[in-house]
Scaffold this motif. Structure first.
Motif, PDB file in Angstrom:
ATOM      1  N   ILE A 223       0.856  -1.225  -0.085  1.00 36.50           N
ATOM      2  CA  ILE A 223      -0.085  -0.067   0.076  1.00 36.50           C
ATOM      3  C   ILE A 223       0.833   1.154  -0.089  1.00 36.50           C
ATOM      4  O   ILE A 223       0.611   2.072  -0.757  1.00 36.50           O
ATOM      5  CB  ILE A 223      -0.960   0.099   1.070  1.00 36.50           C
ATOM      6  N   LEU A 224       1.816   1.281   0.876  1.00 34.40           N
ATOM      7  CA  LEU A 224       2.838   2.414   0.940  1.00 34.40           C
ATOM      8  C   LEU A 224       3.568   2.748  -0.436  1.00 34.40           C
ATOM      9  O   LEU A 224       3.848   3.999  -0.815  1.00 34.40           O
ATOM     10  CB  LEU A 224       3.783   2.339   2.080  1.00 34.40           C
ATOM     11  N   ALA A 225       3.928   1.517  -1.055  1.00 31.83           N
ATOM     12  CA  ALA A 225       4.641   1.692  -2.388  1.00 31.83           C
ATOM     13  C   ALA A 225       3.815   2.133  -3.412  1.00 31.83           C
ATOM     14  O   ALA A 225       4.281   2.829  -4.250  1.00 31.83           O
ATOM     15  CB  ALA A 225       5.113   0.381  -2.531  1.00 31.83           C
ATOM     16  N   VAL A 226       2.599   1.734  -3.508  1.00 32.76           N
ATOM     17  CA  VAL A 226       1.715   2.249  -4.502  1.00 32.76           C
ATOM     18  C   VAL A 226       1.426   3.749  -4.129  1.00 32.76           C
ATOM     19  O   VAL A 226       1.493   4.566  -5.149  1.00 32.76           O
ATOM     20  CB  VAL A 226       0.071   1.602  -4.556  1.00 32.76           C
ATOM     21  N   ILE A 227       1.409   4.137  -2.815  1.00 36.09           N
ATOM     22  CA  ILE A 227       1.071   5.809  -2.973  1.00 36.09           C
ATOM     23  C   ILE A 227       2.159   6.378  -3.258  1.00 36.09           C
ATOM     24  O   ILE A 227       2.239   7.533  -3.918  1.00 36.09           O
ATOM     25  CB  ILE A 227       0.752   5.656  -1.111  1.00 36.09           C
ATOM     26  N   GLU A 228       3.466   5.770  -2.836  1.00 36.01           N
ATOM     27  CA  GLU A 228       4.629   6.542  -3.354  1.00 36.01           C
ATOM     28  C   GLU A 228       4.922   6.588  -4.629  1.00 36.01           C
ATOM     29  O   GLU A 228       5.295   7.463  -5.370  1.00 36.01           O
ATOM     30  CB  GLU A 228       6.092   5.690  -2.729  1.00 36.01           C
TER      31      GLU A 228
ATOM     32  N   ASP B 249      10.517   3.080  13.566  1.00 35.72           N
ATOM     33  CA  ASP B 249      11.740   3.595  13.059  1.00 35.72           C
ATOM     34  C   ASP B 249      11.824   2.883  11.537  1.00 35.72           C
ATOM     35  O   ASP B 249      12.438   3.678  10.803  1.00 35.72           O
ATOM     36  CB  ASP B 249      12.948   3.178  13.893  1.00 35.72           C
ATOM     37  N   PHE B 250      11.414   1.733  11.536  1.00 33.72           N
ATOM     38  CA  PHE B 250      11.753   0.985  10.100  1.00 33.72           C
ATOM     39  C   PHE B 250      10.829   1.637   9.385  1.00 33.72           C
ATOM     40  O   PHE B 250      10.911   1.607   7.992  1.00 33.72           O
ATOM     41  CB  PHE B 250      11.403  -0.569  10.214  1.00 33.72           C
ATOM     42  N   THR B 251       9.682   1.920   9.443  1.00 33.86           N
ATOM     43  CA  THR B 251       8.365   2.818   8.589  1.00 33.86           C
ATOM     44  C   THR B 251       8.967   3.939   8.019  1.00 33.86           C
ATOM     45  O   THR B 251       9.034   4.206   7.064  1.00 33.86           O
ATOM     46  CB  THR B 251       7.380   2.822   9.409  1.00 33.86           C
ATOM     47  N   LYS B 252       9.817   4.628   9.084  1.00 36.19           N
ATOM     48  CA  LYS B 252      10.495   5.825   8.353  1.00 36.19           C
ATOM     49  C   LYS B 252      11.344   5.746   7.478  1.00 36.19           C
ATOM     50  O   LYS B 252      11.582   6.250   6.706  1.00 36.19           O
ATOM     51  CB  LYS B 252      10.938   6.604   9.778  1.00 36.19           C
ATOM     52  N   LEU B 253      12.259   4.488   7.807  1.00 33.35           N
ATOM     53  CA  LEU B 253      13.233   4.164   6.866  1.00 33.35           C
ATOM     54  C   LEU B 253      12.507   3.642   5.492  1.00 33.35           C
ATOM     55  O   LEU B 253      12.976   4.295   4.428  1.00 33.35           O
ATOM     56  CB  LEU B 253      14.051   2.818   7.227  1.00 33.35           C
ATOM     57  N   PHE B 254      11.747   2.757   5.594  1.00 34.28           N
ATOM     58  CA  PHE B 254      10.915   2.377   4.574  1.00 34.28           C
ATOM     59  C   PHE B 254      10.468   3.398   3.456  1.00 34.28           C
ATOM     60  O   PHE B 254      10.563   3.421   2.431  1.00 34.28           O
ATOM     61  CB  PHE B 254       9.988   1.279   5.050  1.00 34.28           C
ATOM     62  N   THR B 255       9.828   4.392   4.151  1.00 28.48           N
ATOM     63  CA  THR B 255       9.247   5.182   3.115  1.00 28.48           C
ATOM     64  C   THR B 255      10.092   6.282   2.447  1.00 28.48           C
ATOM     65  O   THR B 255       9.789   7.012   1.458  1.00 28.48           O
ATOM     66  CB  THR B 255       8.177   6.418   4.180  1.00 28.48           C
ATOM     67  N   ILE B 256      11.436   6.109   2.920  1.00 27.96           N
ATOM     68  CA  ILE B 256      12.388   6.938   2.225  1.00 27.96           C
ATOM     69  C   ILE B 256      13.196   6.118   1.083  1.00 27.96           C
ATOM     70  O   ILE B 256      13.416   6.491   0.185  1.00 27.96           O
ATOM     71  CB  ILE B 256      13.582   7.440   2.940  1.00 27.96           C
ATOM     72  N   VAL B 257      13.431   4.903   1.503  1.00 26.73           N
ATOM     73  CA  VAL B 257      14.287   3.937   0.829  1.00 26.73           C
ATOM     74  C   VAL B 257      13.575   3.217  -0.505  1.00 26.73           C
ATOM     75  O   VAL B 257      14.077   3.275  -1.461  1.00 26.73           O
ATOM     76  CB  VAL B 257      14.639   2.790   1.458  1.00 26.73           C
TER      77      VAL B 257
ATOM     78  N   ASP C  98      12.818 -10.203   7.373  1.00 24.50           N
ATOM     79  CA  ASP C  98      11.465  -9.669   6.812  1.00 24.50           C
ATOM     80  C   ASP C  98      11.726  -8.113   6.274  1.00 24.50           C
ATOM     81  O   ASP C  98      10.890  -7.902   5.368  1.00 24.50           O
ATOM     82  CB  ASP C  98      10.604  -9.866   7.999  1.00 24.50           C
ATOM     83  N   GLN C  99      12.183  -7.335   7.035  1.00 24.87           N
ATOM     84  CA  GLN C  99      12.190  -6.107   6.660  1.00 24.87           C
ATOM     85  C   GLN C  99      13.058  -5.578   5.368  1.00 24.87           C
ATOM     86  O   GLN C  99      12.732  -5.198   4.554  1.00 24.87           O
ATOM     87  CB  GLN C  99      13.163  -5.065   7.641  1.00 24.87           C
ATOM     88  N   ILE C 100      14.009  -6.629   5.195  1.00 24.84           N
ATOM     89  CA  ILE C 100      14.728  -6.572   3.638  1.00 24.84           C
ATOM     90  C   ILE C 100      13.789  -6.834   2.653  1.00 24.84           C
ATOM     91  O   ILE C 100      13.497  -6.430   1.605  1.00 24.84           O
ATOM     92  CB  ILE C 100      16.052  -7.550   3.684  1.00 24.84           C
ATOM     93  N   ASN C 101      13.045  -8.044   2.958  1.00 26.81           N
ATOM     94  CA  ASN C 101      11.778  -8.308   2.024  1.00 26.81           C
ATOM     95  C   ASN C 101      10.815  -7.196   2.062  1.00 26.81           C
ATOM     96  O   ASN C 101      10.460  -7.233   0.580  1.00 26.81           O
ATOM     97  CB  ASN C 101      11.117  -9.540   2.549  1.00 26.81           C
ATOM     98  N   TYR C 102      10.309  -6.592   2.654  1.00 29.60           N
ATOM     99  CA  TYR C 102       9.602  -5.358   2.581  1.00 29.60           C
ATOM    100  C   TYR C 102      10.338  -4.231   1.517  1.00 29.60           C
ATOM    101  O   TYR C 102       9.334  -3.791   0.907  1.00 29.60           O
ATOM    102  CB  TYR C 102       9.145  -4.903   3.802  1.00 29.60           C
ATOM    103  N   LEU C 103      11.545  -4.019   1.654  1.00 32.03           N
ATOM    104  CA  LEU C 103      11.963  -3.021   1.079  1.00 32.03           C
ATOM    105  C   LEU C 103      12.258  -3.575  -0.487  1.00 32.03           C
ATOM    106  O   LEU C 103      12.017  -2.585  -1.379  1.00 32.03           O
ATOM    107  CB  LEU C 103      13.608  -3.042   1.689  1.00 32.03           C
ATOM    108  N   ILE C 104      12.433  -4.826  -0.534  1.00 32.62           N
ATOM    109  CA  ILE C 104      12.273  -5.432  -2.091  1.00 32.62           C
ATOM    110  C   ILE C 104      10.998  -4.932  -2.690  1.00 32.62           C
ATOM    111  O   ILE C 104      10.679  -4.691  -3.873  1.00 32.62           O
ATOM    112  CB  ILE C 104      12.844  -6.678  -1.992  1.00 32.62           C
ATOM    113  N   ILE C 105       9.772  -5.525  -1.973  1.00 32.61           N
ATOM    114  CA  ILE C 105       8.489  -5.344  -2.617  1.00 32.61           C
ATOM    115  C   ILE C 105       8.401  -4.021  -2.619  1.00 32.61           C
ATOM    116  O   ILE C 105       7.597  -3.748  -3.675  1.00 32.61           O
ATOM    117  CB  ILE C 105       7.543  -6.041  -1.427  1.00 32.61           C
ATOM    118  N   GLY C 106       8.394  -3.171  -1.910  1.00 31.55           N
ATOM    119  CA  GLY C 106       8.181  -1.666  -1.821  1.00 31.55           C
ATOM    120  C   GLY C 106       9.059  -1.110  -3.028  1.00 31.55           C
ATOM    121  O   GLY C 106       8.189  -0.429  -3.723  1.00 31.55           O
TER     122      GLY C 106
END
Length: 270
Positions: free
Chosen positions: A8-13, A40-48, A211-219
């Motif tokens: 969802i966040l990646a689509v928005i981005e 903290d990871f969400t904040k990183l995710f939205t930038i990366v 898991d977090q690395i996987n989220y970043l790849i998907i995003g």
């Protein structure tokens, strides 16, 4: 965060990064509604995941990135203000990123500006037979001024693309040229922001798990695909119809968020 949140966040981005409606603002609001904004990871995710959106520019305009060294020097000149003010105001920016209310207010203010932009710079769209390149030429001074305008987007909800496009139009560029230069300027700007955020994340003692690395790849993959579509659609629409629809959207969204904040549920980072 889970896979659905990441998508969802990646689509928005992908949709909002290159539109003048503020990708950061939208992701702050969305992550707040998901109850993951304070992580903290969400904040990183939205930038990366902006890296994915950046790659869409490189794919769509790859020929432009091989045209001349002059092109890169102009991008560098435009990028310098973001480096200077980003480092200078780092703590202030982090505090502003904690406030959905700031996003709501800047969405409304920016919306009213977009309603008038087409009228203010109508002359930029006029073809000048005496100098047909007048509204497509970018000098070093123009690049620097666009870079200064981009810094306004350090206030969440302002929109990096919107600020830099308007900055270009103040220098007599037409909408299409200003928008495309804004896209190109996003490449060094987002790479720099991502590198800084990753550095700060590890300096704070955090380590990414599988898991977090996987989220970043998907995003990044989702943001890339969506941004490809958004850029092409935006350029076509902007060239023909201008900014007004984005102004109305910002005002409606911002006012709605303010009504929610004051009458239904306070908007806070949780």
């Amino acid at each position: 965060m889970n896979n659905i949140d990441a998508i969802i966040l990646a689509v928005i981005e992908g949709i909002t990064e290159y539109l003048p409606i503020s990708s950061t603002g939208h992701m702050i609001i969305a992550s707040s509604l998901m109850k993951i904004a304070g992580d903290d990871f969400t904040k990183l995710f939205t930038i990366v995941i902006q890296l994915g959106a950046i790659l869409s520019v490189l794919v769509l305009y790859w020929k432009r990135f091989f045209q001349s060294l002059d092109f890169y020097f102009k991008l560098l000149v435009a990028f310098i203000p973001a480096v200077f003010f980003g480092l200078l105001l780092n703590n202030v920016i982090d505090e502003l990123l904690e406030s959905p209310l700031v996003v709501a207010i800047t969405l409304v203010l920016g919306g009213f500006i977009l309603l008038k932009v087409d009228d203010w710079f109508k002359a930029n769209e006029v073809y000048d037979e005496a100098n047909p390149q007048a509204h497509t030429q970018i000098s070093y001074s123009t690049a620097l001024k666009i870079g200064l305008f981009q810094c306004l987007a350090m206030v969440p909800g302002t929109s990096r693309s919107g600020a830099s496009i308007i900055g270009g139009m103040t220098q007599k560029l037409n909408r299409k040229t200003a928008a495309e230069f804004s896209f190109f300027l996003a490449v060094p700007t987002m790479f720099g922001a991502t590198a800084k955020k990753l550095y700060d994340y590890y300096q704070a003692g955090f380590v990414l798990n599988s898991d977090q690395i996987n989220y970043l790849i998907i995003g990044n993959v989702v943001a890339f695909i969506v941004a490809l579509i958004a850029i092409k659609s935006f350029i076509d629409y902007l060239s023909k119809r201008g900014f007004k629809i984005f102004g109305y959207y910002r005002i409606i969204l911002g006012v709605s968020l303010l009504l929610i904040h004051y009458f239904i549920y306070p908007l806070t980072i949780v």
